[in-house]
Motif scaffolding. Structure first.
Motif, PDB file in Angstrom:
ATOM      1  N   LYS A  26       8.480  12.007  -7.472  1.00  8.46           N
ATOM      2  CA  LYS A  26       7.133  11.854  -6.909  1.00  8.46           C
ATOM      3  C   LYS A  26       6.133  11.456  -7.992  1.00  8.46           C
ATOM      4  CE  LYS A  26       7.989  13.303  -2.662  1.00  8.46           C
ATOM      5  NZ  LYS A  26       7.950  12.414  -1.524  1.00  8.46           N
ATOM      6  N   LYS A  27       6.296  12.005  -9.185  1.00  8.72           N
ATOM      7  CA  LYS A  27       5.412  11.671 -10.305  1.00  8.72           C
ATOM      8  C   LYS A  27       5.580  10.201 -10.686  1.00  8.72           C
ATOM      9  CE  LYS A  27       3.067  12.365 -14.222  1.00  8.72           C
ATOM     10  NZ  LYS A  27       1.670  12.442 -14.327  1.00  8.72           N
ATOM     11  N   ARG A  28       6.815   9.736 -10.734  1.00  7.64           N
ATOM     12  CA  ARG A  28       7.056   8.336 -11.083  1.00  7.64           C
ATOM     13  C   ARG A  28       6.492   7.401 -10.024  1.00  7.64           C
ATOM     14  NH1 ARG A  28      12.978   9.115 -13.591  1.00  7.64           N
ATOM     15  NH2 ARG A  28      12.270   9.666 -15.683  1.00  7.64           N
ATOM     16  N   LYS A  29       6.657   7.773  -8.754  1.00  8.04           N
ATOM     17  CA  LYS A  29       6.094   6.967  -7.679  1.00  8.04           C
ATOM     18  C   LYS A  29       4.577   6.908  -7.802  1.00  8.04           C
ATOM     19  CE  LYS A  29       5.768   6.732  -2.644  1.00  8.04           C
ATOM     20  NZ  LYS A  29       6.106   7.376  -1.375  1.00  8.04           N
ATOM     21  N   PHE A  30       3.959   8.058  -8.063  1.00  7.27           N
ATOM     22  CA  PHE A  30       2.509   8.111  -8.231  1.00  7.27           C
ATOM     23  C   PHE A  30       2.064   7.271  -9.423  1.00  7.27           C
ATOM     24  CE2 PHE A  30      -0.913  10.406 -10.566  1.00  7.27           C
ATOM     25  CZ  PHE A  30      -1.969   9.964  -9.791  1.00  7.27           C
ATOM     26  N   ASP A  31       2.761   7.390 -10.544  1.00  6.35           N
ATOM     27  CA  ASP A  31       2.386   6.617 -11.735  1.00  6.35           C
ATOM     28  C   ASP A  31       2.516   5.114 -11.496  1.00  6.35           C
ATOM     29  OD1 ASP A  31       1.730   8.882 -13.154  1.00  6.35           O
ATOM     30  OD2 ASP A  31       3.657   9.000 -14.215  1.00  6.35           O
ATOM     31  N   GLY A  32       3.582   4.716 -10.781  1.00  8.58           N
ATOM     32  CA  GLY A  32       3.766   3.301 -10.460  1.00  8.58           C
ATOM     33  C   GLY A  32       2.647   2.762  -9.585  1.00  8.58           C
ATOM     34  N   LYS A  34      -0.291   4.055  -9.292  1.00  6.17           N
ATOM     35  CA  LYS A  34      -1.538   4.113 -10.060  1.00  6.17           C
ATOM     36  C   LYS A  34      -1.684   2.859 -10.919  1.00  6.17           C
ATOM     37  CE  LYS A  34      -3.871   7.158 -13.353  1.00  6.17           C
ATOM     38  NZ  LYS A  34      -3.714   8.393 -14.130  1.00  6.17           N
ATOM     39  N   GLY A  35      -0.600   2.441 -11.555  1.00  2.00           N
ATOM     40  CA  GLY A  35      -0.619   1.223 -12.377  1.00  2.00           C
ATOM     41  C   GLY A  35      -0.866  -0.021 -11.537  1.00  2.00           C
ATOM     42  N   ARG A  36      -0.212  -0.092 -10.383  1.00  2.00           N
ATOM     43  CA  ARG A  36      -0.416  -1.244  -9.504  1.00  2.00           C
ATOM     44  C   ARG A  36      -1.849  -1.293  -8.988  1.00  2.00           C
ATOM     45  NH1 ARG A  36       4.140  -1.139  -5.127  1.00  2.00           N
ATOM     46  NH2 ARG A  36       2.959  -2.927  -4.379  1.00  2.00           N
ATOM     47  N   GLY A  89      -8.715 -10.902   0.582  1.00  2.00           N
ATOM     48  CA  GLY A  89      -7.346 -10.400   0.586  1.00  2.00           C
ATOM     49  C   GLY A  89      -7.070  -9.468  -0.578  1.00  2.00           C
ATOM     50  N   LEU A  90      -7.558  -9.824  -1.749  1.00  2.00           N
ATOM     51  CA  LEU A  90      -7.388  -8.959  -2.918  1.00  2.00           C
ATOM     52  C   LEU A  90      -8.161  -7.655  -2.767  1.00  2.00           C
ATOM     53  CD1 LEU A  90      -7.449 -11.541  -5.823  1.00  2.00           C
ATOM     54  CD2 LEU A  90      -5.558 -10.061  -5.162  1.00  2.00           C
ATOM     55  N   PHE A  91      -9.319  -7.723  -2.126  1.00  2.00           N
ATOM     56  CA  PHE A  91     -10.080  -6.496  -1.863  1.00  2.00           C
ATOM     57  C   PHE A  91      -9.299  -5.583  -0.915  1.00  2.00           C
ATOM     58  CE2 PHE A  91     -13.293  -4.063   0.484  1.00  2.00           C
ATOM     59  CZ  PHE A  91     -13.898  -3.413  -0.576  1.00  2.00           C
ATOM     60  N   GLY A  92      -8.700  -6.171   0.120  1.00  2.00           N
ATOM     61  CA  GLY A  92      -7.877  -5.390   1.052  1.00  2.00           C
ATOM     62  C   GLY A  92      -6.656  -4.801   0.375  1.00  2.00           C
ATOM     63  N   LEU A  93      -6.000  -5.584  -0.486  1.00  2.00           N
ATOM     64  CA  LEU A  93      -4.841  -5.088  -1.227  1.00  2.00           C
ATOM     65  C   LEU A  93      -5.235  -3.941  -2.142  1.00  2.00           C
ATOM     66  CD1 LEU A  93      -1.838  -5.411  -2.092  1.00  2.00           C
ATOM     67  CD2 LEU A  93      -2.680  -6.953  -3.877  1.00  2.00           C
ATOM     68  N   MET A  94      -6.385  -4.068  -2.783  1.00  2.00           N
ATOM     69  CA  MET A  94      -6.870  -3.022  -3.665  1.00  2.00           C
ATOM     70  C   MET A  94      -7.076  -1.720  -2.881  1.00  2.00           C
ATOM     71  SD  MET A  94     -10.324  -3.080  -5.981  1.00  2.00           S
ATOM     72  CE  MET A  94     -11.378  -3.048  -4.553  1.00  2.00           C
ATOM     73  N   ASN A  95      -7.672  -1.807  -1.709  1.00  2.00           N
ATOM     74  CA  ASN A  95      -7.885  -0.615  -0.881  1.00  2.00           C
ATOM     75  C   ASN A  95      -6.577  -0.044  -0.353  1.00  2.00           C
ATOM     76  OD1 ASN A  95     -10.646  -0.460  -1.194  1.00  2.00           O
ATOM     77  ND2 ASN A  95     -11.036  -1.862   0.504  1.00  2.00           N
ATOM     78  N   LEU A  96      -5.642  -0.916   0.018  1.00  2.00           N
ATOM     79  CA  LEU A  96      -4.329  -0.457   0.493  1.00  2.00           C
ATOM     80  C   LEU A  96      -3.594   0.304  -0.605  1.00  2.00           C
ATOM     81  CD1 LEU A  96      -2.135  -0.673   2.799  1.00  2.00           C
ATOM     82  CD2 LEU A  96      -1.263  -2.606   1.478  1.00  2.00           C
ATOM     83  N   LEU A  97      -3.599  -0.242  -1.806  1.00  2.00           N
ATOM     84  CA  LEU A  97      -2.938   0.428  -2.928  1.00  2.00           C
ATOM     85  C   LEU A  97      -3.645   1.733  -3.295  1.00  2.00           C
ATOM     86  CD1 LEU A  97      -1.966  -2.590  -5.197  1.00  2.00           C
ATOM     87  CD2 LEU A  97      -0.448  -1.136  -3.855  1.00  2.00           C
ATOM     88  N   LYS A  98      -4.958   1.779  -3.129  1.00  2.00           N
ATOM     89  CA  LYS A  98      -5.689   3.015  -3.389  1.00  2.00           C
ATOM     90  C   LYS A  98      -5.248   4.103  -2.409  1.00  2.00           C
ATOM     91  CE  LYS A  98     -10.242   5.071  -3.399  1.00  2.00           C
ATOM     92  NZ  LYS A  98     -11.527   5.015  -2.757  1.00  2.00           N
ATOM     93  N   ASN A  99      -5.122   3.747  -1.142  1.00  2.00           N
ATOM     94  CA  ASN A  99      -4.681   4.722  -0.143  1.00  2.00           C
ATOM     95  C   ASN A  99      -3.265   5.195  -0.412  1.00  2.00           C
ATOM     96  OD1 ASN A  99      -7.141   4.546   1.148  1.00  2.00           O
ATOM     97  ND2 ASN A  99      -6.432   3.037   2.645  1.00  2.00           N
TER      98      ASN A  99
END
Length: 152
Positions: A26-32, A34-36, A89-99
Motif C-alpha cells: 500500500k505504501k508503494r502504491k501511494f508513493d507511486g 504521489k509521484g505521478r 484534459g491535463l487539469f482533469g488528469l491532475m484531479n483524477l490522480l489527486k483523488n
C-alpha cells in the motif's frame, strides 16, 4: 513477500508478515501515485503556461484594440481548440490522480493504524513483545513506515 519481512523468523507469525507485506504494498502504491500526481501538476503548469503565453502573444496582444476581434481570431484558429482541450484534459488528469492518491493514502493509513491497534494481539508472547521494536525499526528504516504512532 519482501525478503526482509520473510527474514523476521520468530519475531512474527505468518499472518503478521502478510499484514506487514500488505502495508508495504500500500505504501508503494501511494508513493507511486504521489509521484505521478506531482508530475501531472508540473506538466499541467508547463502546458498551461505555454498555452496562455501563446494566446497572449498571438491573439490578445496583436488584437487588443477590439474584444470582438480577439474572440474572432481565437475561434478562427483550430490550434486554440486543441490547446484548450489539452490544458483541460491535463487539469482533469491532475484531479483524477489527486483523488487516486488520496484514496491510496487513506488505505495505507488505515492498514498502518490497524497494525498499530492490533500490536498487542500480533505479538502476544513476552519475548515477541519485547522484540517488536526491531520489527518497527526495520519497517521505518527500509520502507519509511512508522508503526510506533498512529499520527502521520
Amino acid at each position: 513477500m519482501e525478503t526482509s519481512i520473510n527474514m523476521l523468523d520468530d519475531r512474527t507469525d505468518h499472518a503478521t508478515k502478510k499484514m506487514l507485506a500488505n502495508v508495504v504494498a500500500k505504501k508503494r502504491k501511494f508513493d507511486g501515485l504521489k509521484g505521478r500526481h506531482q508530475l501531472s501538476i508540473m506538466v499541467f503548469l508547463l502546458v498551461a503556461t505555454i498555452y496562455f503565453l501563446y494566446i497572449f502573444n498571438s491573439v490578445i496582444e496583436p488584437h487588443a484594440y477590439s474584444m470582438y476581434e480577439i474572440f474572432s481570431v481565437y475561434v478562427a484558429s483550430s490550434i486554440n481548440l486543441y490547446g484548450l482541450a489539452a490544458t483541460a484534459g491535463l487539469f482533469g488528469l491532475m484531479n483524477l490522480l489527486k483523488n487516486k492518491k488520496e484514496k491510496a493514502e487513506a488505505e495505507f493509513h488505515a492498514l498502518r493504524c490497524e497494525i498499530i491497534d492490533k500490536s498487542k494481539d500480533l505479538w502476544k508472547k513476552e519475548d515477541e513483545w519485547k522484540n517488536r521494536h526491531l520489527v518497527f525499526e526495520m519497517m521505518k528504516d527500509l520502507y519509511d513506515i512508522n508503526l510506533y504512532h498512529e499520527n502521520k
